[in-house]
Design a protein around this motif. Sequence first.
Motif, short mmCIF file in Angstrom:
data_model
loop_
_atom_site.label_atom_id
_atom_site.label_comp_id
_atom_site.label_asym_id
_atom_site.label_seq_id
_atom_site.Cartn_x
_atom_site.Cartn_y
_atom_site.Cartn_z
N ASP A 25 -5.16 -4.16 2.40
CA ASP A 25 -5.25 -4.92 1.14
C ASP A 25 -4.14 -6.23 1.08
O ASP A 25 -4.75 -7.38 0.72
CB ASP A 25 -4.79 -3.88 -0.12
N ASP A 26 -3.12 -6.09 1.93
CA ASP A 26 -2.30 -7.36 2.10
C ASP A 26 -2.98 -8.38 2.92
O ASP A 26 -3.01 -9.60 2.37
CB ASP A 26 -0.94 -7.03 2.73
N HIS A 56 2.35 -4.88 6.90
CA HIS A 56 1.05 -5.28 6.07
C HIS A 56 0.26 -4.14 6.27
O HIS A 56 0.26 -3.38 7.03
CB HIS A 56 0.48 -6.59 6.77
N ASN A 57 -0.34 -4.07 5.08
CA ASN A 57 -1.67 -3.11 5.18
C ASN A 57 -3.10 -4.08 5.11
O ASN A 57 -3.03 -5.16 4.71
CB ASN A 57 -1.40 -1.90 3.97
N ASN A 113 -5.97 -9.85 0.57
CA ASN A 113 -5.26 -10.99 -0.33
C ASN A 113 -4.69 -12.39 0.36
O ASN A 113 -5.06 -13.38 -0.27
CB ASN A 113 -4.14 -10.15 -0.89
N GLY A 114 -4.13 -11.96 1.59
CA GLY A 114 -3.75 -13.46 2.19
C GLY A 114 -4.84 -13.99 2.78
O GLY A 114 -4.67 -15.44 2.53
#
Length: 132
Positions: free
Chosen positions: A33-34, A30-31, A37-38
């Motif tokens: 941004d991930d 994951h980064n 968003n999550g």
Amino acid sequence: MMVKPVSEGLPSDEIVRRIEKALVFGGGTHNWDDIKNGLILGKYQIFWNQHGACITEICDSPQVRYLHCFVVAGELPGVMDLHEQVENHAITMGCKYMTTSARMGWQKVLPKYGWKKTHVVFVRDLQGLNHE
């Protein structure tokens, strides 16, 4: 042994930097941004204080619901002040237990909070391998 005093807290951009660093150590799955968003979609939960953050995910398997802590980043012991809040959330959500996958140093910290080692995780890097 000298115990490092807990600071007055970390600025939010430093907490994010430490989360990003933890994500790299976690295998790059994951980064930031991930994660954002999550969180927006409700897939992940975040618990934070002025010393760090814990990012979790509720996992539903066919037989059991559990909470997985997949990022803990910040300053010890201040970040561990989040433990009770995370635990209460897991109980409220009907989780049977909590899991985490962590760097080796955590095995000195987590047993003080009721955690026990039940598994060992092995990783096999497949980059550069070609079995054709």
